[in-house]
Design a protein around this motif. Structure first.
Motif, mmCIF file in Angstrom:
data_model
loop_
_atom_site.group_PDB
_atom_site.id
_atom_site.type_symbol
_atom_site.label_atom_id
_atom_site.label_comp_id
_atom_site.label_asym_id
_atom_site.label_seq_id
_atom_site.Cartn_x
_atom_site.Cartn_y
_atom_site.Cartn_z
ATOM 1 N N ARG A 105 27.769 1.142 -11.360
ATOM 2 C CA ARG A 105 28.562 1.355 -12.165
ATOM 3 C C ARG A 105 29.158 0.253 -13.021
ATOM 4 O O ARG A 105 30.334 -0.062 -12.906
ATOM 5 C CB ARG A 105 29.700 2.187 -11.541
ATOM 6 C CG ARG A 105 29.303 3.337 -11.011
ATOM 7 C CD ARG A 105 30.428 4.317 -10.414
ATOM 8 N NE ARG A 105 31.113 4.676 -11.437
ATOM 9 C CZ ARG A 105 32.545 5.354 -11.104
ATOM 10 N NH1 ARG A 105 32.810 5.716 -9.888
ATOM 11 N NH2 ARG A 105 33.310 5.784 -12.158
ATOM 12 N N THR A 106 28.605 -0.363 -13.994
ATOM 13 C CA THR A 106 28.884 -1.440 -14.662
ATOM 14 C C THR A 106 29.551 -0.534 -15.951
ATOM 15 O O THR A 106 29.047 0.382 -16.086
ATOM 16 C CB THR A 106 27.812 -2.282 -15.178
ATOM 17 O OG1 THR A 106 26.828 -1.507 -15.618
ATOM 18 C CG2 THR A 106 27.355 -3.108 -13.938
ATOM 19 N N GLY A 107 30.310 -1.257 -16.861
ATOM 20 C CA GLY A 107 30.834 -0.765 -17.907
ATOM 21 C C GLY A 107 31.007 -1.903 -18.966
ATOM 22 O O GLY A 107 31.210 -2.975 -18.746
ATOM 23 N N SER A 108 31.452 -1.437 -20.228
ATOM 24 C CA SER A 108 31.902 -2.274 -21.055
ATOM 25 C C SER A 108 33.322 -3.153 -21.021
ATOM 26 O O SER A 108 33.119 -4.164 -21.521
ATOM 27 C CB SER A 108 32.022 -1.598 -22.562
ATOM 28 O OG SER A 108 33.018 -0.723 -22.489
ATOM 29 N N SER A 109 34.007 -2.507 -20.171
ATOM 30 C CA SER A 109 35.144 -3.394 -19.676
ATOM 31 C C SER A 109 34.880 -4.409 -18.533
ATOM 32 O O SER A 109 35.847 -4.987 -18.280
ATOM 33 C CB SER A 109 36.176 -2.516 -19.180
ATOM 34 O OG SER A 109 35.789 -2.007 -18.148
ATOM 35 N N TYR A 110 33.542 -4.579 -17.946
ATOM 36 C CA TYR A 110 33.550 -5.395 -17.141
ATOM 37 C C TYR A 110 33.033 -6.821 -17.656
ATOM 38 O O TYR A 110 32.673 -6.997 -18.736
ATOM 39 C CB TYR A 110 31.888 -5.112 -16.310
ATOM 40 C CG TYR A 110 32.247 -4.212 -15.294
ATOM 41 C CD1 TYR A 110 32.918 -2.745 -15.319
ATOM 42 C CD2 TYR A 110 32.177 -4.611 -13.862
ATOM 43 C CE1 TYR A 110 33.168 -2.205 -14.289
ATOM 44 C CE2 TYR A 110 32.463 -3.800 -12.811
ATOM 45 C CZ TYR A 110 32.764 -2.453 -13.240
ATOM 46 O OH TYR A 110 33.062 -1.835 -11.862
ATOM 47 N N PHE A 111 33.660 -7.919 -16.977
ATOM 48 C CA PHE A 111 33.029 -9.179 -17.179
ATOM 49 C C PHE A 111 32.280 -9.724 -16.310
ATOM 50 O O PHE A 111 32.416 -9.321 -14.898
ATOM 51 C CB PHE A 111 34.553 -10.021 -17.003
ATOM 52 C CG PHE A 111 35.165 -10.628 -18.556
ATOM 53 C CD1 PHE A 111 36.186 -9.845 -18.995
ATOM 54 C CD2 PHE A 111 34.443 -11.760 -19.336
ATOM 55 C CE1 PHE A 111 36.764 -10.099 -19.993
ATOM 56 C CE2 PHE A 111 34.962 -12.074 -20.353
ATOM 57 C CZ PHE A 111 36.026 -11.206 -20.833
ATOM 58 N N MET A 112 31.292 -10.388 -16.598
ATOM 59 C CA MET A 112 30.091 -10.875 -15.690
ATOM 60 C C MET A 112 30.368 -12.365 -16.003
ATOM 61 O O MET A 112 30.563 -12.942 -16.885
ATOM 62 C CB MET A 112 28.648 -10.414 -16.043
ATOM 63 C CG MET A 112 28.651 -9.007 -16.252
ATOM 64 S SD MET A 112 29.019 -8.177 -14.531
ATOM 65 C CE MET A 112 27.433 -8.939 -13.706
ATOM 66 N N SER A 116 30.556 -6.017 -23.178
ATOM 67 C CA SER A 116 30.630 -5.488 -24.586
ATOM 68 C C SER A 116 30.533 -6.630 -25.744
ATOM 69 O O SER A 116 30.253 -6.397 -26.819
ATOM 70 C CB SER A 116 31.883 -4.604 -25.060
ATOM 71 O OG SER A 116 33.191 -5.623 -24.683
ATOM 72 N N GLY A 117 30.276 -7.683 -25.188
ATOM 73 C CA GLY A 117 30.280 -8.805 -26.115
ATOM 74 C C GLY A 117 31.486 -9.333 -26.686
ATOM 75 O O GLY A 117 32.614 -8.711 -26.685
ATOM 76 N N GLY A 118 31.611 -10.494 -27.411
ATOM 77 C CA GLY A 118 32.594 -10.992 -28.157
ATOM 78 C C GLY A 118 33.657 -11.995 -27.335
ATOM 79 O O GLY A 118 34.485 -12.509 -28.084
ATOM 80 N N SER A 119 33.357 -11.983 -26.088
ATOM 81 C CA SER A 119 34.333 -12.843 -25.227
ATOM 82 C C SER A 119 33.336 -13.674 -24.549
ATOM 83 O O SER A 119 32.728 -12.923 -23.417
ATOM 84 C CB SER A 119 35.446 -12.081 -24.405
ATOM 85 O OG SER A 119 36.267 -11.516 -25.493
ATOM 86 N N CYS A 138 25.774 -14.843 -9.365
ATOM 87 C CA CYS A 138 26.316 -13.865 -10.339
ATOM 88 C C CYS A 138 27.371 -13.160 -9.957
ATOM 89 O O CYS A 138 27.713 -12.924 -8.712
ATOM 90 C CB CYS A 138 25.295 -13.303 -10.857
ATOM 91 S SG CYS A 138 25.489 -11.910 -11.879
ATOM 92 N N ALA A 139 28.333 -12.920 -10.752
ATOM 93 C CA ALA A 139 29.392 -12.216 -10.093
ATOM 94 C C ALA A 139 30.201 -11.209 -11.352
ATOM 95 O O ALA A 139 30.084 -11.479 -12.432
ATOM 96 C CB ALA A 139 30.863 -13.227 -9.751
ATOM 97 N N GLY A 140 30.891 -10.158 -10.742
ATOM 98 C CA GLY A 140 31.351 -8.935 -11.818
ATOM 99 C C GLY A 140 32.508 -8.738 -11.409
ATOM 100 O O GLY A 140 32.935 -8.556 -10.317
ATOM 101 N N ARG A 141 33.578 -8.169 -12.450
ATOM 102 C CA ARG A 141 34.653 -7.649 -11.988
ATOM 103 C C ARG A 141 35.070 -6.781 -13.369
ATOM 104 O O ARG A 141 34.709 -6.978 -14.400
ATOM 105 C CB ARG A 141 35.774 -8.929 -12.170
ATOM 106 C CG ARG A 141 36.281 -9.613 -13.389
ATOM 107 C CD ARG A 141 37.222 -10.534 -12.847
ATOM 108 N NE ARG A 141 38.523 -10.103 -12.150
ATOM 109 C CZ ARG A 141 39.716 -9.449 -12.722
ATOM 110 N NH1 ARG A 141 39.654 -9.631 -14.137
ATOM 111 N NH2 ARG A 141 40.536 -9.274 -12.105
ATOM 112 N N ALA A 142 35.867 -5.767 -12.979
ATOM 113 C CA ALA A 142 36.356 -4.707 -14.179
ATOM 114 C C ALA A 142 37.796 -5.347 -14.473
ATOM 115 O O ALA A 142 38.459 -6.082 -13.684
ATOM 116 C CB ALA A 142 36.636 -3.502 -13.354
ATOM 117 N N GLY A 143 38.216 -5.317 -15.899
ATOM 118 C CA GLY A 143 39.094 -5.866 -16.424
ATOM 119 C C GLY A 143 39.012 -7.232 -17.039
ATOM 120 O O GLY A 143 37.953 -7.807 -17.646
#
Length: 123
Positions: free
Chosen positions: A27-34, A54-57, A96-101
């Motif tokens: 469950r990844t999404g555009s709000s996730y930071f990788m 989602s890109g841009g940052s 590699c790591a991921g978080r929502a927000g």
């Protein structure tokens, strides 16, 4: 749940290049930071780079700025870390790591982790 699998590590001479990949599933999404972190023997895990799905940052540690490039391919659910002009001090296990927000610099803020891939740079 999010599953992350890294690949692409190896042994390279100083000045060389490697590209790491992180394949994400779940469950990844555009709000996730990788993000990419690294940990050398006897040292704490340190931030390398991060990107929003989602890109841009995009964010980089000062130690890799200008040499490493983080990118993502949403269609493949994959994040990449292109590492150029590698130095012996880049030797570490890369995670590699991921978080929502929002983006976070601290490894403790990330919920999801891959198993790590070894990068060794010889002088």
């Amino acid at each position: 749940q999010v599953q992350l699998v890294e690949s692409g590590g190896g042994l390279v001479q100083a000045g060389g290049s490697l590209r790491l990949s992180c394949a994400a599933s779940g469950r990844t999404g555009s709000s996730y930071f990788m993000a990419w972190f690294r940990q050398a023997p006897g040292k704490e895990r340190e931030f390398v780079a991060a990107i929003r799905w989602s890109g841009g940052s995009i964010y980089y540690a000062n130690s890799v700025k200008g040499r490493f490039t983080i990118s993502r391919d949403n269609a493949k659910n994959t994040v990449y870390l292109q590492m150029n002009s590698l130095k012996p001090e880049d030797t570490a296990v890369y995670y590699c790591a991921g978080r929502a927000g929002n983006m976070a610099w601290d490894a403790r803020e990330y919920s999801y982790w891959g198993q790590g891939t070894q990068v060794t740079v010889s002088s």
